[in-house]
Every structure is written in structure tokens, then in C-alpha cells.
Write an enzyme that holds these catalytic residues in place. Structure first.
Site, PDB file in Angstrom:
ATOM      1  N   MET A  96      44.130  -7.593 -11.558  1.00  9.83           N
ATOM      2  CA  MET A  96      43.161  -6.516 -11.318  1.00  9.83           C
ATOM      3  C   MET A  96      43.849  -5.201 -10.980  1.00  9.83           C
ATOM      4  SD  MET A  96      40.393  -8.689  -9.097  1.00  9.83           S
ATOM      5  CE  MET A  96      39.194  -7.393  -8.782  1.00  9.83           C
ATOM      6  N   LYS A 134      31.680   7.804 -17.516  1.00  4.27           N
ATOM      7  CA  LYS A 134      31.649   7.853 -16.051  1.00  4.27           C
ATOM      8  C   LYS A 134      32.268   9.163 -15.570  1.00  4.27           C
ATOM      9  CE  LYS A 134      32.140   2.892 -15.034  1.00  4.27           C
ATOM     10  NZ  LYS A 134      30.907   2.734 -14.265  1.00  4.27           N
ATOM     11  N   ARG A 160      26.929  -6.672 -19.084  1.00  8.07           N
ATOM     12  CA  ARG A 160      25.858  -7.619 -19.415  1.00  8.07           C
ATOM     13  C   ARG A 160      25.835  -7.929 -20.910  1.00  8.07           C
ATOM     14  NH1 ARG A 160      21.525  -3.705 -16.646  1.00  8.07           N
ATOM     15  NH2 ARG A 160      23.424  -3.197 -15.512  1.00  8.07           N
ATOM     16  N   LYS A 186      33.474 -11.675 -16.656  1.00  7.34           N
ATOM     17  CA  LYS A 186      33.506 -10.381 -17.356  1.00  7.34           C
ATOM     18  C   LYS A 186      34.947  -9.868 -17.410  1.00  7.34           C
ATOM     19  CE  LYS A 186      32.092  -5.512 -16.664  1.00  7.34           C
ATOM     20  NZ  LYS A 186      31.252  -4.563 -15.927  1.00  7.34           N
ATOM     21  N   ASP A 205      36.838   0.219 -18.018  1.00  9.57           N
ATOM     22  CA  ASP A 205      35.458   0.647 -18.248  1.00  9.57           C
ATOM     23  C   ASP A 205      35.347   2.155 -18.018  1.00  9.57           C
ATOM     24  OD1 ASP A 205      32.763   0.999 -18.475  1.00  9.57           O
ATOM     25  OD2 ASP A 205      32.218  -0.093 -16.645  1.00  9.57           O
TER      26      ASP A 205
HETATM   27  N1  BES Z   1      31.792  -1.869 -14.085  1.00  9.17           N
HETATM   28  C1  BES Z   1      30.634  -1.188 -13.696  1.00  9.17           C
HETATM   29  C2  BES Z   1      30.125  -1.572 -12.314  1.00  9.17           C
HETATM   30  C3  BES Z   1      31.029  -1.286 -11.146  1.00  9.17           C
HETATM   31  C4  BES Z   1      30.861  -0.130 -10.417  1.00  9.17           C
HETATM   32  C5  BES Z   1      31.970  -2.192 -10.738  1.00  9.17           C
HETATM   33  C6  BES Z   1      31.660   0.113  -9.310  1.00  9.17           C
HETATM   34  C7  BES Z   1      32.762  -1.945  -9.644  1.00  9.17           C
HETATM   35  C8  BES Z   1      32.604  -0.794  -8.934  1.00  9.17           C
HETATM   36  C9  BES Z   1      29.506  -1.451 -14.708  1.00  9.17           C
HETATM   37  O1  BES Z   1      29.917  -1.662 -15.998  1.00  9.17           O
HETATM   38  C10 BES Z   1      28.626  -0.261 -14.703  1.00  9.17           C
HETATM   39  O2  BES Z   1      29.113   0.757 -15.075  1.00  9.17           O
HETATM   40  N2  BES Z   1      27.390  -0.418 -14.299  1.00  9.17           N
HETATM   41  C11 BES Z   1      26.464   0.655 -14.223  1.00  9.17           C
HETATM   42  C12 BES Z   1      25.120   0.137 -14.693  1.00  9.17           C
HETATM   43  C13 BES Z   1      24.105   1.213 -14.868  1.00  9.17           C
HETATM   44  C14 BES Z   1      24.495   2.130 -15.991  1.00  9.17           C
HETATM   45  C15 BES Z   1      22.766   0.583 -15.137  1.00  9.17           C
HETATM   46  C16 BES Z   1      26.400   1.124 -12.779  1.00  9.17           C
HETATM   47  O3  BES Z   1      26.472   0.308 -11.889  1.00  9.17           O
HETATM   48  O4  BES Z   1      26.340   2.333 -12.582  1.00  9.17           O
HETATM   49 ZN    ZN Z   2      31.833  -2.423 -16.253  1.00  7.34          ZN
HETATM   50 MG    MG Z   3      30.110   0.143 -17.101  1.00 11.67          MG
END
Ligand code: BES
Ligand code: ZN
Ligand code: MG
Length: 521
Positions: free
Chosen positions: A202, A293, A367, A281, A286
Site C-alpha cells: 500500500m 480528484k 464498485r 479492490k 485512483d
Molecule cells: N478510492 C476512493 C475512496 C477513498 C477515499 C478511499 C478516501 C480512501 C480514502 C473511491 O474510489 C472514491 O473515489 N469514492 C468516491 C465515491 C463518490 C464519487 C460517490 C468518494 O468517496 O468520494
Molecule cells: Zn477508489
Molecule cells: Mg475513486
């Protein structure tokens, strides 16, 4: 490559009245040696320090000098606080004494963990690190009445990801003080080394751990273990044949090819016993994709393969410990990047089970990978399917790093996960899988499902879980949202700052418990 922490386990043989331990010449020919001893908090009525068994033994060896000096060197040691003593014993030039808290500590029903084990992990990690800072290379550790917890404290506490730095921390070899409890100590070493492997994967930068590199490292580790564990590295053409359209739609946004890693461990006497299937996952980076982001903190998304890392490490640990259970690990691995072929908001993709998904936010990519991997998991007549994923920021908002959120359709699975986590201290907390949330992902303008909830941010961890549920038909399934526990600042005292590798030990302990519970199949 990861240099596993050298942990010395030579059986020490007692010489007369514990004067010293016989030492393996090759192990101790060079370097200085230190000793970590625990000491309990005094009750009001107690005047003297309260040593552990090992502490008492050492104090006898040094004719009561340690007790004497501790009594005279200031107030009673508080939990996690240390005091150093030099020159007490020829073999151990440095002795660090650490506060263990109350001797009466045990399972705390409010906190849902075993406080005694947590205190031991913390104290041992603090003591070992202090000696590491002094560049002591060999450390003997007080088992503190729970050699497994002590070993976990030592091996977790000493881990530092410094592979890419010129100046590295001293590599410390830890072994128990005394020759009892070696099996428990070794079990703790295996649990902690498992978590450290997940931490390594990680923490590593995303340009080092690509999907292919992740699979290569696991292949190499599994090859070294040999026997009844093997890994299959499935390439893009296999993923296409499997019609994993949701997973592929994420992967195509990156130049790095996707990999579907499949691990099989056959530990059960009957190779045909229904396996426990772990799914993780594995987004090695990401960026969010076209729904990019913000740049601040984006580097942490190198750990978005935490699900894949923890389930793979847990299976390797189960194999090392020869747990009598069949385990399968499935890890869809890819990057989420915004190239010219990337998913665009509003695109519709088709999962392995034929369900169509409107991708309104390309950052809700986990997901999509898991949808296909969960469909595939149904090929194995599983006793249970458990997936782990750094799925939602909303999970972090809900529970922070206190516990992994567990969404499950099975109280049987919940009980095992929960009980396992009270032992490991890497806790879980049950979250809801109400229809209320399912309704919010099954309404989509263009497709069967939408990859984000209708009310966007509200209950984000729960709508993500409800989305995954649409791809599950088995009666014993649990989804672990590990986004909140992905990294450690200073909340878990026996882990340094950085990616946490949580909840690897809970997964191993859970598999161990399932191996002892034949029902339900
Ligand atoms: N990998 C992220 C979630 C995440 C955020 C993990 C912070 C660890 C720390 C995931 O893929 C993501 O981006 N989720 C979005 C979903 C949203 C767009 C519905 C999120 O949590 O903002
Ligand atoms: Zn993610
Ligand atoms: Mg994401």
C-alpha cells in the site's frame, strides 16, 4: 524488494538459574543487544514495581538491581512510557522498561477489544523502537504473558517503509526473552509480517506497484511458499473473455494493462471443501478518472489497492500458518486514469452478470471492479464471500479509523468477524444494508443501476454497499469498507505513520475461526 524483518527464533536453552541464554554464535557474533521488559501500573496500596514473570526473572538475574533502580528513578511508569537502564547485565547493555497499564486489563465491552493485548502491542512496539533508534540490532522481548501480542507489537512497531531512501532504519531482529511460548510468538510474527506485507504494497508508490508488479510480487511470494498455494495472473484477454465489462471500462482509462489475480490455497484436508472466497479492490492508483480528484492528498490513492493487498496478505499468512481451510483470493487490479478512452460521466457499461450500469461519476470506480469480481466469485460454491475495499470517503467520515465498516447479509459471518476483531484489536463495526439504500442505486435514467446514489453524498458508504449487493446472490457475504482505516497518523500507537495494512490480522484470525466452525457450508 521487500526485505522481510529478520526475526530470530533460535531456541534459547536456559543455563543455570537463568544467568544467561545460550546464543547461536552466528546470530549474535556481532552487534549490540537490548532487552524490552514490561511493567504493570502500581495499585495505590502497592509500594513496589509490579513486574511480569520475565521481568521478575531478569530482576533475579541482576540480584534485584532493576527493581531497586526503578523504585528510585521516579514515579511509576504510565502506560506506554519508558525508562532506560544501562550496564545492568553483560549480555544486555541496554534494558528498556515499558509501562503495560493495569495488570487487570482484559476485554473491554465498551471498546470491543482486548485492552491487555492492545497494551502489550503498544508497550513492546515503543520499547523496540527506542532500541532501534539506538541502532541496537538484536532485541529480546518480554512476552508479557501473551507472546503473540508481544511479537505483533515488535514486528509491527519496527516496520518502516524506507526502501527508496538512502538512509535506512536499523534492521532489528526480535526474539522472545525466555524459551517458553515460542509457538505463540511465531504466530504473532506471522500475523504481523502479513500486515507488514500489506503495508509495503500500500505504501509503495504507484509507479512501483502497477497491476502487473503487484501480481508479480504475489507470484514470487507464493512461489517461495510453495506447496498448496498457487496464483494465476489473468491478463486482459482473459478478463475480456469473462465479459467483465465494468472492470474493463475502468482499466481502459489507463495505459497500464489490467490484471485479475486469482490465489488458491488448499489447506483443508478435503481439497473439495467449499472455500472461503476473499475479494479485494485493487486500484493501484485512483486519480478519479474524468471525474478527477482534487490534487491535494491525491498521492494517498496509491493505497487504493488496500483491499487486494490485505486479502492477498491474509491468504499468504493463512498458508504460512497452514490453516486447515480452503481459501480463494480474487483481486481485480487496474489504474483509474483519465486518458482518451476513459469512462465519461453518463457512459453505460455492462457487468459480467448482464446488468447495465450508468457511470455518472468515474471516481466511483471501485464498485465497478468489484461488481465483476463478485459475479466471478459465485463460480466457486463458496462457504462465504468476503470483500475488502477502500471504497468510499464517506466511510472515513462515518467511523474514521476506529473500525472497518462491515455490511453483511449474514449474522453468522458478522459474529465471526466481530469476535476475530476483538482479539486482534483491528476492529469492525456493523453497518446497514437497507432497501432504503438499494432504491437509490437501482433508479437510473439509462441503465439498470447507477454507480452513485441518487442523493449523491448522503449515506455514501451505504449506497456503495447497496450497489455491491446487486451482484451478490450467496447467503453469506460481507463487504468491508476499509477506506477509513487505510492510513495511520498516530491513532494506532503500534503502527508508524503511513499506510496501515488494516485489517489483515482480522482477516487471518477470521479465517482461523472459520476453519474451526464447520457450519454453515
Ligand atoms: N478510492 C476512493 C475512496 C477513498 C477515499 C478511499 C478516501 C480512501 C480514502 C473511491 O474510489 C472514491 O473515489 N469514492 C468516491 C465515491 C463518490 C464519487 C460517490 C468518494 O468517496 O468520494
Ligand atoms: Zn477508489
Ligand atoms: Mg475513486
Amino acid at each position: 524488494m521487500l526485505q522481510p524483518l529478520r526475526t530470530v527464533l533460535h531456541r534459547s536453552v536456559h543455563r543455570s538459574c537463568c544467568r544467561s541464554f545460550s546464543l547461536s554464535a552466528q546470530t549474535y557474533s556481532t552487534g549490540r543487544k537490548g532487552l524490552v521488559l514490561g511493567v504493570y501500573e502500581k495499585n495505590k496500596e502497592e509500594e513496589n514495581v509490579v513486574f511480569t514473570q520475565a521481568g521478575n526473572r531478569f530482576d533475579n538475574v541482576v540480584s534485584g538491581k532493576l527493581r531497586d533502580q526503578l523504585n528510585r528513578s521516579g514515579p511509576s511508569l504510565k502506560k506506554g512510557k519508558t525508562r532506560m537502564f544501562y550496564g545492568l547485565h553483560e549480555e544486555f547493555p541496554s534494558v528498556v522498561v515499558v509501562g503495560l497499564g493495569k495488570q487487570s486489563a482484559g476485554v473491554n465491552p465498551q471498546e470491543l477489544w482486548n485492552e491487555s493485548k492492545e497494551n502489550i502491542r503498544t508497550a513492546v512496539s515503543v520499547g523496540c523502537r527506542q532500541l532501534q533508534d539506538m541502532e541496537v540490532e538484536h532485541v529480546e522481548v518480554d512476552p508479557c504473558g501473551d507472546a503473540q501480542a508481544a511479537a505483533e507489537g515488535a514486528v509491527l512497531g519496527l516496520f518502516e517503509y524506507d526502501e527508496l531512501k538512502s538512509k535506512k532504519k536499523t534492521k532489528v531482529a526480535a526474539q522472545p526473552y525466555g524459551s517458553e511460548n515460542l509457538d505463540a510468538w511465531q504466530k504473532g510474527v506471522s500475523y504481523a509480517e502479513g500486515q507488514n506485507l500489506a503495508r509495503y504494497l500500500m505504501e509503495s508508490p504507484a509507479n512501483y506497484i502497477t497491476p502487473s508488479k503487484f501480481a508479480e510480487i504475489l507470484q514470487q511470494k507464493i512461489g517461495a511458499l510453495g506447496g498448496n498455494i498457487k496464483a494465476l495472473t489473468r491478463t486482459k484477454s482473459w478478463i475480456e473473455e469473462q465479459q467483465m465489462g465494468a472492470f474493463l471500462s475502468v482499466a481502459k482509462g489507463s495505459d497500464e494493462p489490467p490484471v485479475f489475480l486469482e490465489i488458491h490455497y488448499t489447506g483443508s484436508q478435503d481439497p473439495n471443501d467449499s472455500p472461503l472466497v476473499f475479494v479485494g479492490k485493487g486500484v493501484t492508483f485512483d486519480s478519479g478518472g474524468i471525474s478527477l480528484k482534487p490534487s491535494s492528498g491525491m498521492d494517498a490513492m496509491r493505497a487504493d489497492m488496500g483491499g487486494a493487498a490485505t486479502i492477498s496478505s491474509a491468504i499468504l499468512t493463512a498458508a504460512t500458518l497452514k490453516l486447515p481451510i480452503n481459501l480463494i483470493g480474487l483481486a481485480p487490479l487496474c489504474e483509474n486514469m483519465p486518458n482518451g478512452r476513459a469512462n465519461k460521466p453518463g457512459d453505460v457499461v455492462k457487468a459480467k452478470n448482464g446488468k447495465t450500469i450508468q457511470v455518472d461519476n468515474t471516481d466511483a470506480e471501485g464498485r465497478l471492479l468489484l461488481a465483476d469480481a463478485l459475479c466471478y466469485a459465485h463460480n466457486f460454491n463458496a462457504r462465504a464471500v468476503v470483500n475488502a475495499a477502500t471504497l468510499t470517503g464517506a466511510m472515513d467520515v462515518a467511523l474514521g479509523s476506529a473500525a472497518t465498516g462491515v455490511f453483511t447479509n449474514s449474522s453468522w459471518l458478522w459474529t465471526h468477524l466481530h469476535e476475530a476483531s476483538t482479539v486482534t484489536g483491528d476492529r469492525v463495526w456493523r453497518m446497514p444494508l437497507f432497501q432504503h439504500y438499494s432504491k437509490q442505486v437501482t433508479e437510473s435514467a439509462l441503465a439498470d443501476l447507477n454507480n452513485v446514489g441518487k442523493y449523491s453524498r448522503s449515506g455514501g458508504a451505504c449506497t456503495a454497499a447497496a450497489f455491491l449487493k446487486e451482484f451478490v446472490t450467496v447467503p453469506h457475504w460481507a463487504h468491508l469498507d476499509i477506506a477509513g482505516v487505510m492510513s495511520n497518523k498516530d491513532e494506532v500507537p503500534y503502527l508508524r505513520k503511513g499506510m496501515s495494512g488494516r485489517p489483515t490480522r482480522t482477516l487471518v484470525e477470521f479465517a482461523d475461526r472459520l476453519s474451526k466452525d464447520r457450519k454453515p457450508t
